[in-house]
Design an enzyme around this catalytic site. Structure first.
Site, PDB file in Angstrom:
ATOM      1  N   HIS A 139      72.024  41.909  -9.240  1.00  0.00           N
ATOM      2  CA  HIS A 139      71.540  42.180 -10.595  1.00  0.00           C
ATOM      3  C   HIS A 139      72.616  42.950 -11.349  1.00  0.00           C
ATOM      4  O   HIS A 139      73.606  43.414 -10.770  1.00  0.00           O
ATOM      5  CB  HIS A 139      70.219  42.947 -10.567  1.00  0.00           C
ATOM      6  CG  HIS A 139      69.021  42.070 -10.330  1.00  0.00           C
ATOM      7  ND1 HIS A 139      68.637  41.099 -11.224  1.00  0.00           N
ATOM      8  CD2 HIS A 139      68.147  42.012  -9.302  1.00  0.00           C
ATOM      9  CE1 HIS A 139      67.558  40.483 -10.761  1.00  0.00           C
ATOM     10  NE2 HIS A 139      67.248  41.013  -9.590  1.00  0.00           N
ATOM     11  N   ASP A 169      74.467  41.887 -18.063  1.00  0.00           N
ATOM     12  CA  ASP A 169      73.746  40.648 -18.355  1.00  0.00           C
ATOM     13  C   ASP A 169      74.092  40.074 -19.718  1.00  0.00           C
ATOM     14  O   ASP A 169      74.394  38.881 -19.844  1.00  0.00           O
ATOM     15  CB  ASP A 169      72.239  40.899 -18.300  1.00  0.00           C
ATOM     16  CG  ASP A 169      71.689  40.873 -16.890  1.00  0.00           C
ATOM     17  OD1 ASP A 169      72.447  40.576 -15.964  1.00  0.00           O
ATOM     18  OD2 ASP A 169      70.493  41.159 -16.721  1.00  0.00           O
TER      19      ASP A 169
END
Length: 386
Positions: A139, A169
Protein backbone atom coordinates in the site's frame (compact mmCIF):
# COMPACT_ATOMS: atom_id res chain seq x y z
CA UNK A 1 -13.03 14.27 -33.00
CA UNK A 2 -16.30 13.30 -31.34
CA UNK A 3 -17.18 9.65 -30.93
CA UNK A 4 -20.73 8.59 -31.72
CA UNK A 5 -22.81 8.62 -28.57
CA UNK A 6 -20.78 11.38 -26.88
CA UNK A 7 -22.21 14.65 -28.20
CA UNK A 8 -20.51 17.92 -27.30
CA UNK A 9 -22.17 19.44 -24.25
CA UNK A 10 -21.22 22.33 -21.97
CA UNK A 11 -18.45 21.27 -19.63
CA UNK A 12 -17.45 18.28 -21.74
CA UNK A 13 -13.73 19.04 -21.55
CA UNK A 14 -10.77 18.63 -23.94
CA UNK A 15 -10.86 14.80 -24.02
CA UNK A 16 -14.32 14.64 -25.58
CA UNK A 17 -14.36 11.66 -27.94
CA UNK A 18 -11.68 9.67 -26.12
CA UNK A 19 -12.88 6.29 -24.92
CA UNK A 20 -11.42 4.84 -21.73
CA UNK A 21 -12.04 1.35 -20.39
CA UNK A 22 -11.37 1.09 -16.65
CA UNK A 23 -11.11 -2.32 -15.01
CA UNK A 24 -12.43 -1.68 -11.51
CA UNK A 25 -10.02 -1.51 -8.61
CA UNK A 26 -9.30 0.74 -5.65
CA UNK A 27 -7.01 3.70 -5.05
CA UNK A 28 -4.90 5.22 -7.81
CA UNK A 29 -6.55 3.51 -10.81
CA UNK A 30 -10.05 4.85 -10.14
CA UNK A 31 -8.66 8.31 -9.36
CA UNK A 32 -6.73 8.37 -12.64
CA UNK A 33 -9.84 7.32 -14.52
CA UNK A 34 -11.84 10.01 -12.72
CA UNK A 35 -9.35 12.63 -13.86
CA UNK A 36 -9.69 11.44 -17.46
CA UNK A 37 -13.48 11.49 -17.08
CA UNK A 38 -13.35 15.01 -15.61
CA UNK A 39 -11.39 16.06 -18.69
CA UNK A 40 -14.20 14.80 -20.89
CA UNK A 41 -13.27 11.23 -21.77
CA UNK A 42 -16.05 8.65 -22.02
CA UNK A 43 -14.91 6.38 -19.18
CA UNK A 44 -16.62 3.01 -18.86
CA UNK A 45 -15.82 1.23 -15.62
CA UNK A 46 -15.99 -2.55 -15.69
CA UNK A 47 -17.26 -3.45 -12.23
CA UNK A 48 -17.33 -6.97 -10.94
CA UNK A 49 -20.33 -8.48 -9.14
CA UNK A 50 -19.98 -7.81 -5.43
CA UNK A 51 -17.99 -4.61 -5.85
CA UNK A 52 -14.29 -3.83 -5.23
CA UNK A 53 -14.44 -4.23 -1.46
CA UNK A 54 -13.78 -0.57 -0.70
CA UNK A 55 -16.53 -0.40 1.91
CA UNK A 56 -18.04 2.87 0.72
CA UNK A 57 -21.53 3.49 -0.61
CA UNK A 58 -21.11 3.53 -4.43
CA UNK A 59 -23.42 6.54 -4.59
CA UNK A 60 -20.85 8.54 -2.60
CA UNK A 61 -17.64 7.33 -4.23
CA UNK A 62 -16.64 10.59 -5.88
CA UNK A 63 -13.79 8.90 -7.77
CA UNK A 64 -16.47 7.33 -9.97
CA UNK A 65 -18.08 10.60 -11.02
CA UNK A 66 -18.44 11.44 -14.72
CA UNK A 67 -18.13 7.72 -15.57
CA UNK A 68 -20.45 4.94 -16.68
CA UNK A 69 -20.48 1.40 -15.34
CA UNK A 70 -21.19 -2.11 -16.54
CA UNK A 71 -20.97 -5.39 -14.63
CA UNK A 72 -18.73 -8.18 -15.91
CA UNK A 73 -17.67 -11.32 -14.07
CA UNK A 74 -14.17 -11.79 -15.46
CA UNK A 75 -14.11 -15.38 -14.18
CA UNK A 76 -17.23 -16.36 -16.10
CA UNK A 77 -16.80 -18.12 -19.47
CA UNK A 78 -17.77 -15.05 -21.49
CA UNK A 79 -16.27 -12.40 -19.17
CA UNK A 80 -12.89 -11.92 -20.90
CA UNK A 81 -14.54 -11.86 -24.33
CA UNK A 82 -16.82 -9.03 -23.25
CA UNK A 83 -13.85 -7.00 -22.03
CA UNK A 84 -11.99 -7.61 -25.29
CA UNK A 85 -15.03 -6.41 -27.24
CA UNK A 86 -14.85 -3.13 -25.35
CA UNK A 87 -11.05 -2.93 -25.62
CA UNK A 88 -11.43 -3.20 -29.38
CA UNK A 89 -13.43 0.05 -29.30
CA UNK A 90 -11.38 1.90 -26.65
CA UNK A 91 -8.50 4.35 -26.94
CA UNK A 92 -7.15 3.70 -23.42
CA UNK A 93 -7.48 0.80 -21.00
CA UNK A 94 -6.58 1.12 -17.30
CA UNK A 95 -6.02 -1.83 -14.96
CA UNK A 96 -4.50 -2.08 -11.49
CA UNK A 97 -3.97 -5.81 -11.00
CA UNK A 98 -0.80 -7.43 -9.77
CA UNK A 99 1.59 -8.33 -12.61
CA UNK A 100 0.36 -11.34 -14.57
CA UNK A 101 -3.24 -11.28 -13.35
CA UNK A 102 -4.66 -9.65 -16.48
CA UNK A 103 -2.74 -12.14 -18.61
CA UNK A 104 -4.15 -15.08 -16.64
CA UNK A 105 -7.65 -13.67 -17.13
CA UNK A 106 -7.06 -13.46 -20.88
CA UNK A 107 -7.27 -9.66 -21.06
CA UNK A 108 -3.60 -8.73 -20.97
CA UNK A 109 -1.83 -6.41 -23.43
CA UNK A 110 -1.16 -9.16 -25.98
CA UNK A 111 -4.82 -10.17 -26.23
CA UNK A 112 -6.03 -6.57 -26.30
CA UNK A 113 -3.51 -5.42 -28.90
CA UNK A 114 -4.44 -8.36 -31.11
CA UNK A 115 -7.92 -6.86 -31.23
CA UNK A 116 -6.88 -3.18 -31.18
CA UNK A 117 -3.26 -2.35 -32.14
CA UNK A 118 -3.83 1.35 -31.35
CA UNK A 119 -4.86 0.73 -27.74
CA UNK A 120 -2.95 2.43 -24.94
CA UNK A 121 -2.79 -0.16 -22.16
CA UNK A 122 -2.22 1.60 -18.81
CA UNK A 123 -1.00 -0.52 -15.89
CA UNK A 124 -1.19 0.93 -12.37
CA UNK A 125 0.77 -0.82 -9.63
CA UNK A 126 2.76 0.03 -6.54
CA UNK A 127 5.98 -1.83 -7.28
CA UNK A 128 5.82 -1.93 -11.09
CA UNK A 129 5.62 -4.77 -13.60
CA UNK A 130 9.05 -6.18 -12.78
CA UNK A 131 11.66 -6.22 -10.02
CA UNK A 132 12.04 -8.32 -6.85
CA UNK A 133 8.93 -6.87 -5.19
CA UNK A 134 6.65 -6.84 -8.26
CA UNK A 135 4.52 -9.75 -7.03
CA UNK A 136 4.28 -8.54 -3.45
CA UNK A 137 1.22 -6.91 -1.88
CA UNK A 138 1.62 -3.34 -0.71
CA UNK A 139 0.00 0.00 0.00
CA UNK A 140 0.90 3.66 -0.34
CA UNK A 141 2.86 3.95 2.92
CA UNK A 142 5.21 1.08 1.99
CA UNK A 143 5.79 2.37 -1.54
CA UNK A 144 6.75 5.88 -0.44
CA UNK A 145 8.87 4.45 2.40
CA UNK A 146 11.27 2.77 -0.03
CA UNK A 147 11.65 5.86 -2.21
CA UNK A 148 13.00 8.01 0.62
CA UNK A 149 10.11 10.45 0.43
CA UNK A 150 8.28 9.24 3.55
CA UNK A 151 11.48 9.63 5.55
CA UNK A 152 11.58 13.33 4.61
CA UNK A 153 8.24 14.16 6.25
CA UNK A 154 7.78 15.02 9.91
CA UNK A 155 9.65 16.30 12.92
CA UNK A 156 13.15 14.98 13.53
CA UNK A 157 12.29 13.66 17.00
CA UNK A 158 9.11 11.85 15.91
CA UNK A 159 8.25 9.02 13.48
CA UNK A 160 7.75 10.05 9.84
CA UNK A 161 4.33 11.64 9.29
CA UNK A 162 2.03 9.68 6.98
CA UNK A 163 0.57 12.04 4.32
CA UNK A 164 -2.69 10.05 3.93
CA UNK A 165 -2.41 8.35 0.52
CA UNK A 166 -1.94 11.60 -1.37
CA UNK A 167 1.79 11.40 -2.03
CA UNK A 168 2.03 7.81 -3.26
CA UNK A 169 -1.32 6.65 -4.63
CA UNK A 170 -2.45 9.91 -6.18
CA UNK A 171 0.62 12.08 -6.85
CA UNK A 172 3.19 9.36 -7.59
CA UNK A 173 0.61 6.95 -9.00
CA UNK A 174 -2.55 8.39 -10.57
CA UNK A 175 -1.04 11.57 -11.99
CA UNK A 176 1.89 9.74 -13.58
CA UNK A 177 -0.48 7.18 -15.08
CA UNK A 178 -2.57 9.97 -16.61
CA UNK A 179 0.50 11.73 -18.01
CA UNK A 180 1.70 8.41 -19.40
CA UNK A 181 -1.50 7.31 -21.10
CA UNK A 182 -2.10 10.74 -22.63
CA UNK A 183 1.46 10.85 -24.00
CA UNK A 184 1.02 7.33 -25.36
CA UNK A 185 -2.34 8.30 -26.85
CA UNK A 186 -0.68 11.13 -28.74
CA UNK A 187 1.94 8.67 -30.03
CA UNK A 188 -0.76 6.19 -31.04
CA UNK A 189 -2.65 8.81 -33.00
CA UNK A 190 0.51 9.88 -34.82
CA UNK A 191 1.84 6.39 -35.55
CA UNK A 192 -1.20 4.11 -35.31
CA UNK A 193 0.62 2.01 -32.72
CA UNK A 194 -0.45 1.55 -29.12
CA UNK A 195 1.77 0.54 -26.25
CA UNK A 196 1.87 -0.49 -22.58
CA UNK A 197 2.32 2.20 -19.93
CA UNK A 198 3.90 0.79 -16.75
CA UNK A 199 3.01 3.33 -14.05
CA UNK A 200 4.52 2.31 -10.71
CA UNK A 201 3.95 4.34 -7.56
CA UNK A 202 7.59 3.84 -6.54
CA UNK A 203 8.76 5.32 -9.84
CA UNK A 204 6.43 8.31 -9.76
CA UNK A 205 7.07 9.12 -6.11
CA UNK A 206 10.82 8.92 -6.62
CA UNK A 207 10.46 11.22 -9.64
CA UNK A 208 8.64 13.78 -7.48
CA UNK A 209 11.77 14.14 -5.37
CA UNK A 210 14.00 15.12 -8.31
CA UNK A 211 14.64 18.65 -7.02
CA UNK A 212 15.60 17.35 -3.59
CA UNK A 213 18.13 14.92 -5.07
CA UNK A 214 19.65 17.82 -6.96
CA UNK A 215 19.88 19.83 -3.75
CA UNK A 216 21.57 16.91 -1.97
CA UNK A 217 24.13 16.69 -4.78
CA UNK A 218 24.75 20.42 -4.51
CA UNK A 219 25.16 20.28 -0.73
CA UNK A 220 21.97 22.25 -0.13
CA UNK A 221 19.91 19.53 1.56
CA UNK A 222 20.65 17.32 4.56
CA UNK A 223 19.38 13.75 4.25
CA UNK A 224 17.42 13.85 7.50
CA UNK A 225 14.03 15.16 8.63
CA UNK A 226 13.40 18.65 9.92
CA UNK A 227 16.82 20.05 9.01
CA UNK A 228 16.14 21.83 5.72
CA UNK A 229 14.51 24.85 4.21
CA UNK A 230 11.33 23.12 3.02
CA UNK A 231 10.83 20.27 5.49
CA UNK A 232 9.98 22.17 8.66
CA UNK A 233 13.58 22.73 9.70
CA UNK A 234 13.36 26.40 8.81
CA UNK A 235 11.46 28.48 11.43
CA UNK A 236 9.83 30.67 8.78
CA UNK A 237 8.55 27.73 6.70
CA UNK A 238 6.27 25.50 8.75
CA UNK A 239 3.25 25.48 11.03
CA UNK A 240 2.53 27.00 14.42
CA UNK A 241 -0.17 26.28 16.98
CA UNK A 242 -2.52 29.09 17.98
CA UNK A 243 -4.27 29.84 21.28
CA UNK A 244 -7.33 27.76 20.35
CA UNK A 245 -5.37 24.64 19.42
CA UNK A 246 -5.50 25.31 15.68
CA UNK A 247 -2.64 26.15 13.35
CA UNK A 248 -1.22 28.75 10.99
CA UNK A 249 1.01 27.87 8.03
CA UNK A 250 4.02 30.09 7.35
CA UNK A 251 5.97 30.23 4.08
CA UNK A 252 7.85 33.52 4.32
CA UNK A 253 10.97 32.37 2.46
CA UNK A 254 11.98 35.45 0.50
CA UNK A 255 13.56 38.32 2.43
CA UNK A 256 10.84 40.90 1.85
CA UNK A 257 8.09 38.43 2.78
CA UNK A 258 10.07 37.40 5.86
CA UNK A 259 10.46 40.99 6.98
CA UNK A 260 6.74 41.69 6.54
CA UNK A 261 5.95 38.49 8.45
CA UNK A 262 8.08 39.49 11.44
CA UNK A 263 6.74 43.05 11.36
CA UNK A 264 3.16 41.81 11.64
CA UNK A 265 4.19 39.53 14.52
CA UNK A 266 5.91 42.44 16.24
CA UNK A 267 9.29 40.71 16.10
CA UNK A 268 11.26 43.16 13.97
CA UNK A 269 14.36 42.68 16.12
CA UNK A 270 14.68 39.16 14.71
CA UNK A 271 15.08 40.23 11.08
CA UNK A 272 18.88 39.56 11.15
CA UNK A 273 18.24 35.93 12.22
CA UNK A 274 16.95 34.92 8.78
CA UNK A 275 20.23 33.43 7.54
CA UNK A 276 21.88 32.88 10.92
CA UNK A 277 21.27 29.19 11.63
CA UNK A 278 22.65 29.62 15.14
CA UNK A 279 19.63 31.81 15.95
CA UNK A 280 16.95 29.60 14.36
CA UNK A 281 16.12 28.03 17.71
CA UNK A 282 15.48 31.42 19.25
CA UNK A 283 13.54 32.53 16.16
CA UNK A 284 11.29 29.48 16.29
CA UNK A 285 10.59 29.84 20.00
CA UNK A 286 9.61 33.50 19.77
CA UNK A 287 7.44 32.98 16.69
CA UNK A 288 5.71 30.07 18.45
CA UNK A 289 5.10 32.18 21.54
CA UNK A 290 3.53 34.96 19.47
CA UNK A 291 1.19 32.60 17.62
CA UNK A 292 0.19 30.94 20.87
CA UNK A 293 -1.08 34.29 22.18
CA UNK A 294 -4.02 34.59 19.75
CA UNK A 295 -6.55 32.34 18.06
CA UNK A 296 -6.25 31.12 14.48
CA UNK A 297 -9.01 33.46 13.30
CA UNK A 298 -7.40 36.44 15.01
CA UNK A 299 -4.10 35.73 13.28
CA UNK A 300 -5.90 35.19 9.99
CA UNK A 301 -7.27 38.71 10.30
CA UNK A 302 -3.79 40.09 11.05
CA UNK A 303 -2.27 38.57 7.92
CA UNK A 304 -5.28 39.12 5.64
CA UNK A 305 -4.35 41.10 2.53
CA UNK A 306 -0.59 40.99 3.19
CA UNK A 307 2.37 39.41 1.40
CA UNK A 308 3.67 37.69 4.52
CA UNK A 309 2.79 34.28 3.02
CA UNK A 310 0.80 33.09 6.02
CA UNK A 311 -2.47 31.14 5.86
CA UNK A 312 -4.78 29.37 8.31
CA UNK A 313 -4.64 25.57 8.32
CA UNK A 314 -8.21 24.61 7.46
CA UNK A 315 -10.00 21.30 7.83
CA UNK A 316 -11.52 19.46 4.87
CA UNK A 317 -14.97 20.71 5.87
CA UNK A 318 -13.77 24.29 6.32
CA UNK A 319 -11.85 24.59 3.05
CA UNK A 320 -14.83 24.91 0.63
CA UNK A 321 -16.04 27.98 2.56
CA UNK A 322 -12.83 29.97 2.33
CA UNK A 323 -13.61 33.16 0.35
CA UNK A 324 -10.87 32.60 -2.24
CA UNK A 325 -11.77 28.97 -2.93
CA UNK A 326 -15.46 29.85 -2.99
CA UNK A 327 -14.86 32.67 -5.48
CA UNK A 328 -12.90 30.36 -7.80
CA UNK A 329 -15.32 27.49 -7.44
CA UNK A 330 -12.50 25.20 -6.32
CA UNK A 331 -15.14 23.01 -4.70
CA UNK A 332 -18.56 22.18 -6.07
CA UNK A 333 -21.74 20.55 -4.86
CA UNK A 334 -23.24 17.78 -6.94
CA UNK A 335 -25.87 15.31 -5.86
CA UNK A 336 -25.63 16.48 -2.27
CA UNK A 337 -21.86 15.87 -2.08
CA UNK A 338 -19.37 18.70 -1.65
CA UNK A 339 -16.29 17.75 -3.65
CA UNK A 340 -13.29 19.26 -5.44
CA UNK A 341 -14.19 20.62 -8.86
CA UNK A 342 -12.32 19.27 -11.90
CA UNK A 343 -8.82 20.67 -12.39
CA UNK A 344 -6.99 22.20 -14.18
CA UNK A 345 -9.08 24.74 -16.08
CA UNK A 346 -9.39 25.23 -19.82
CA UNK A 347 -10.37 28.41 -21.66
CA UNK A 348 -11.84 26.73 -24.76
CA UNK A 349 -12.99 23.35 -23.42
CA UNK A 350 -14.16 23.86 -19.82
CA UNK A 351 -14.82 20.88 -17.62
CA UNK A 352 -17.57 20.13 -15.08
CA UNK A 353 -18.97 17.46 -12.82
CA UNK A 354 -21.50 16.16 -15.32
CA UNK A 355 -22.78 13.12 -13.45
CA UNK A 356 -22.51 11.67 -9.98
CA UNK A 357 -20.74 8.42 -9.09
CA UNK A 358 -21.57 5.63 -11.53
CA UNK A 359 -23.48 2.84 -9.79
CA UNK A 360 -22.11 -0.60 -10.67
CA UNK A 361 -23.87 -1.96 -13.74
CA UNK A 362 -26.23 0.97 -14.13
CA UNK A 363 -25.14 1.91 -17.66
CA UNK A 364 -25.02 -1.44 -19.43
CA UNK A 365 -27.60 -0.56 -22.08
CA UNK A 366 -26.29 2.91 -22.91
CA UNK A 367 -22.70 1.68 -23.14
CA UNK A 368 -23.80 -1.13 -25.45
CA UNK A 369 -25.58 1.39 -27.64
CA UNK A 370 -22.82 4.00 -27.70
CA UNK A 371 -19.90 1.60 -28.06
CA UNK A 372 -21.68 -0.60 -30.59
CA UNK A 373 -21.58 -3.95 -28.80
CA UNK A 374 -24.31 -6.44 -27.80
CA UNK A 375 -25.88 -5.84 -24.39
CA UNK A 376 -25.88 -8.80 -21.98
CA UNK A 377 -29.24 -9.87 -20.64
CA UNK A 378 -28.29 -11.66 -17.44
CA UNK A 379 -26.92 -8.95 -15.16
CA UNK A 380 -28.77 -6.39 -13.03
CA UNK A 381 -27.43 -2.97 -12.03
CA UNK A 382 -26.55 -2.24 -8.42
CA UNK A 383 -28.72 0.56 -7.07
CA UNK A 384 -27.52 1.00 -3.48
CA UNK A 385 -24.76 0.13 -1.07
CA UNK A 386 -26.46 -3.00 0.17
Amino acid sequence: MTTAGTPATPGSGPLLGVRVLELAGIGPGPFAAMLLADLGADVVRVDRPGGPGLGIDPARDVTNRNKRSILVDLKSPDGPARVLELAERADILIEGYRPGVAERLGIGPEECHARNPRLVYGRMTGWGQDGPLADRAGHDVAYIALTGTLGMIGRPDEPPAVPANLLGDYAGGSLYLVVGVLAALHHARVTGTGQVVDAAIVDGTAHLSAMIHGMIAAGGWQDRRGANLLDGGCPYYGTYETADGRYMAVGALEERFYEEFLCLLGLEDLVPARKDWTRWGELRERIAARFAARTRDEWTAVFEGTDACVAPVLSLREAPHHPHLAARGTFTDHGGITQPAPAPRFSATPTAVRTGPALPGADTETVARDWGRPAPVNEEPVTDAG
